[in-house]
Design a protein around this motif. Sequence first.
Motif, PDB file in Angstrom:
ATOM      1  N   LEU A   1      -5.617  -0.520  -7.915  1.00  0.00           N
ATOM      2  CA  LEU A   1      -5.527  -1.766  -7.146  1.00  0.00           C
ATOM      3  C   LEU A   1      -5.211  -2.853  -8.155  1.00  0.00           C
TER       4      LEU A   1
ATOM      5  N   ALA B   1     -10.349  -0.923  -1.342  1.00  0.00           N
ATOM      6  CA  ALA B   1      -9.744   0.381  -1.071  1.00  0.00           C
ATOM      7  C   ALA B   1     -10.655   1.494  -1.563  1.00  0.00           C
TER       8      ALA B   1
ATOM      9  N   ILE C   1      -1.825  -1.513  -3.925  1.00  0.00           N
ATOM     10  CA  ILE C   1      -2.711  -0.342  -3.913  1.00  0.00           C
ATOM     11  C   ILE C   1      -1.827   0.891  -3.910  1.00  0.00           C
TER      12      ILE C   1
ATOM     13  N   ILE D   1       0.856  -1.188   0.000  1.00  0.00           N
ATOM     14  CA  ILE D   1       0.000   0.000   0.000  1.00  0.00           C
ATOM     15  C   ILE D   1       0.888   1.232   0.000  1.00  0.00           C
TER      16      ILE D   1
ATOM     17  N   VAL E   1      -8.228   1.225   3.451  1.00  0.00           N
ATOM     18  CA  VAL E   1      -8.015  -0.112   2.899  1.00  0.00           C
ATOM     19  C   VAL E   1      -8.548  -1.135   3.895  1.00  0.00           C
TER      20      VAL E   1
ATOM     21  N   ILE F   1       3.858  -1.006   3.667  1.00  0.00           N
ATOM     22  CA  ILE F   1       3.006   0.186   3.691  1.00  0.00           C
ATOM     23  C   ILE F   1       3.867   1.438   3.708  1.00  0.00           C
TER      24      ILE F   1
ATOM     25  N   ASN G   1       0.754   5.524  -0.523  1.00  0.00           N
ATOM     26  CA  ASN G   1      -0.030   6.744  -0.690  1.00  0.00           C
ATOM     27  C   ASN G   1       0.883   7.952  -0.553  1.00  0.00           C
TER      28      ASN G   1
ATOM     29  N   ILE H   1      -3.212   6.869   5.743  1.00  0.00           N
ATOM     30  CA  ILE H   1      -3.718   5.527   5.420  1.00  0.00           C
ATOM     31  C   ILE H   1      -4.374   4.943   6.665  1.00  0.00           C
TER      32      ILE H   1
END
Length: 280
Positions: free
Chosen positions: A112, A85, A120, A58, A143, A158, A60, A72
């Motif tokens: 995704l 997500a 993601i 993941i 998520v 992450i 972001n 997140i």
Amino acid sequence: MRSSSLALVGVISVVGLSACSITADGNSVTFKTVPEFVDSSQPAKSSTGDWNGEEIKITNAGVNPLTGEGGIVITVDPSATKVTASAIFAARADTESEAQLSIKDAIQTFTLSESNGFQIACAHGQDHGTSKVAASGCKLLRVTIPAGTVDKPMNLNISSGQGGIRFSGTVIAKTVLANEAGLGDLDIKVTPVKDADINLKGDNKVTLSLPSDFSAKSVTLKVNESNEADAAKRIITTDFQGLENGGSYPTAGATENAAALIALESRGLLDDYTVTLKRQ
């Protein structure tokens, strides 16, 4: 010893200027707040396949500056079989039309994929007039993942550029690699399996919740402080009496099903940027 974040008014004020536009003439300087525009209308994404032990990654980029909730948020759902997500997008600009162009760009980056585990990702939008790259993207990425089991533990990677990483629920994991590189805390709940590698790094507070009977071959806890006494004040392990930084746990020796490594690090400079091991 460094000051707490509440005392650094000057620093906070400078950071706040990134949400402003600045104009100047020969006699004055004018600061104008750049408004934020938000899009929460985009549909959630869901994996087509069921999770079956694959890694979940993941990423972001976030938005800078961040106001309100962001980063997140991971919901661990023991009944979930798929990965889902959803995102709230944002951008800042003098006009809504410019901000919406950057949001449109960011929406196109929200993906995704299932080609190599579950991945993601959400990146920034592009510059459009007064709407700038860093101020656009997924303000908040939510998520939902399965919980994992001892026989089929979770492997998580992450990364958050702004806003922190927070867990709702506890994951059973073999690997958790988490990195938060902007404003926002790390707050993660893990039940590690045998030989697990749990490695959390952040720029602010870093907190890991573990079972009361957890065991690890090595526990390393680090803060950005050269003074040994001040560093010790920022490392909180009171829920696990006798735990020694750099050693195994329990101190009598790691158990047969011990994790290989539990490692937490705060890169933050302030006294209230702590690393904490908590009991679930």
